[in-house]
Design an enzyme around this catalytic site. Sequence first.
Site, mmCIF file in Angstrom:
data_model
loop_
_atom_site.group_PDB
_atom_site.id
_atom_site.type_symbol
_atom_site.label_atom_id
_atom_site.label_comp_id
_atom_site.label_asym_id
_atom_site.label_seq_id
_atom_site.Cartn_x
_atom_site.Cartn_y
_atom_site.Cartn_z
ATOM 1 N N ASP A 167 30.078 42.882 40.939
ATOM 2 C CA ASP A 167 28.999 42.259 40.158
ATOM 3 C C ASP A 167 28.229 43.336 39.389
ATOM 4 O OD1 ASP A 167 29.725 39.849 41.186
ATOM 5 O OD2 ASP A 167 27.998 39.606 42.511
ATOM 6 N N GLU A 251 33.880 31.278 46.026
ATOM 7 C CA GLU A 251 34.921 31.146 47.044
ATOM 8 C C GLU A 251 34.498 30.191 48.152
ATOM 9 O OE1 GLU A 251 36.630 35.705 46.564
ATOM 10 O OE2 GLU A 251 34.993 35.293 47.942
ATOM 11 N N THR A 410 42.991 35.876 46.512
ATOM 12 C CA THR A 410 42.756 37.217 45.966
ATOM 13 C C THR A 410 43.562 38.271 46.722
ATOM 14 O OG1 THR A 410 40.856 37.610 47.399
ATOM 15 C CG2 THR A 410 40.425 36.538 45.309
ATOM 16 N N GLU A 448 44.827 36.308 42.196
ATOM 17 C CA GLU A 448 43.953 37.219 41.455
ATOM 18 C C GLU A 448 44.007 38.574 42.145
ATOM 19 O OE1 GLU A 448 39.974 35.747 41.425
ATOM 20 O OE2 GLU A 448 40.494 33.840 40.458
ATOM 21 N N LEU A 451 40.080 43.747 43.240
ATOM 22 C CA LEU A 451 39.343 44.867 42.664
ATOM 23 C C LEU A 451 39.920 45.214 41.299
ATOM 24 C CD1 LEU A 451 39.179 47.144 45.853
ATOM 25 C CD2 LEU A 451 37.437 45.530 45.050
#
Length: 540
Positions: A167, A251, A410, A448, A451
């Site tokens: 973020d 999520e 992820t 996805e 990082l």
Amino acid sequence: MALTLRSSTSFINQKETKVLKTSDNAPAIVSFSKFKPSSSLFRLRAKNSMQEAHHTREKWEKVLAPSVAHSHNDSKRVPVYVMLPLDTVTMGGSLNKPRAMNASLMALKSAGVEGVMVDAWWGLVEKEGPLKYNWEPYAELVQMLQMHGLKLQVVMSFHQCGGNVGDNCSIPLPPWVLEEISKNPELVYTDRSGRRNPEYISLGCDSVPVLNGRTPLQVYSDYMRSFRDKFRDYLGSVIVEIQLGMGPCGELRYPSYPETNGTWRFPGIGEFQCYDKYMKASLAAAAEDIGKKEWGGGGPHDSGQYNQFPEDTGFFKREGTWNTEYGQFFLEWYSGKLLEHGERILVSAKGIFETTGVKLSGKVAGIHWHYRARSHAAELTAGYYNTRNNDGYLPIARMLAKHGVVFNFTCMEMKDREQPDFANCSPEGLVHQVKMATTTARAELAGENALERYDADAYAQVLSTSKSESGSGLAAFTYLRMNKRLFEADNWRHLVDFVRSMSEGGRRERLPAADSHGSDLYVGHIKATQEKHTQEAALV
């Protein structure tokens, strides 16, 4: 003839020069710099971003034509999307740097990318008050994407931005929601020490009218319904997927490992988030239902603190409380509440979008640390009842499959050997387990990267995961994230290589240094571009 493109951007490295190969084998150099008046033969001047896209598309089409020829075997092809920056829409409610966005989208189209993903932030769209929605910057983006022939995945982001990995900006929940929270702090998740987390409304009050007379579920439904009505003409064509925000970071999980103010650090086990009055009431009722009233006073007393390791605690250690009758009761209740929350949102979204032609997806976190420990402590605190003795991902996969919702996961880029030994990680083992769960449940799986990664090894790991002769590969992959580093020469080359390989089902080993057969991108240019430090961009 010289064509000059200038753009003011935070996404594209202003000093980096790109060399492309056009269809007539003439070299083309692309660099991006600040937008200012020029005496070049061709200027890109537009009153707004949509005019710019319209006027430039035809002129640029031959140069920035899609460079990746998609495989004719669509069953093996894995479409690649790219996440847009978190601040794609500004706090002021406008599209951020539209000229830069336009240039970036042209480049992504040239690489053969299927489309992009964007967060539709609750804190921006419904900022001015209940039921007052501002979709205009997103409408501008949708029209721009349509102009470039790109697709869009939209995240219904009912969480705040800020306080988690990656973020880089702060977008809180809507002010009127924060006002309600200030009046009733029990609306947000709370840990054992009483620390409140304003990232997301506690699922404990899903069906309680605590938001200006509406329940959180009603607020989410009204939001999605407004989106559907605004973008009805683009759903199923430009907008192809709606990802349903169901918790922090979008999520389906509890905020068990918040980074805000250094609360949690990798690889801490995290903490259970069940101490607001709504969650405590639910736990007490569940305990009383089975005649164990003493189990309903709160979460486990021996589960430790955020940054401890499993063996430091009575609950998570090898033969800890997690593996007792009480532990099973608590973990079933805690994970079950999360599943119920997800189910309620899925049912609502399905009713709203079922005739629009868009896919729905739900995102699950890749919590790979302490995966090798028997208790899988970090997964348990996040709400995934996954232990040596219990599969925590199969129930989630079955829930998503029941509603035809894609399971988005992820950490697809991570390898076990890259992780520190002391953290007991196994991202590869975790991904394998999730693939098995989705195969068993007959749920579609998309992926996805967790990082930001730009190296060939990370892309190779995703390619390995996406391969499947049995149909259990990836339905799509969304790359995190578009920024100026992505457009640097080596990084851009790796992305193009990756998109090409995914378009061929992961079977292409390597993109040649100079490929003129199916690609307009010349990728054997690194040394040459590094020697040039031009700030002007010219297409020759």
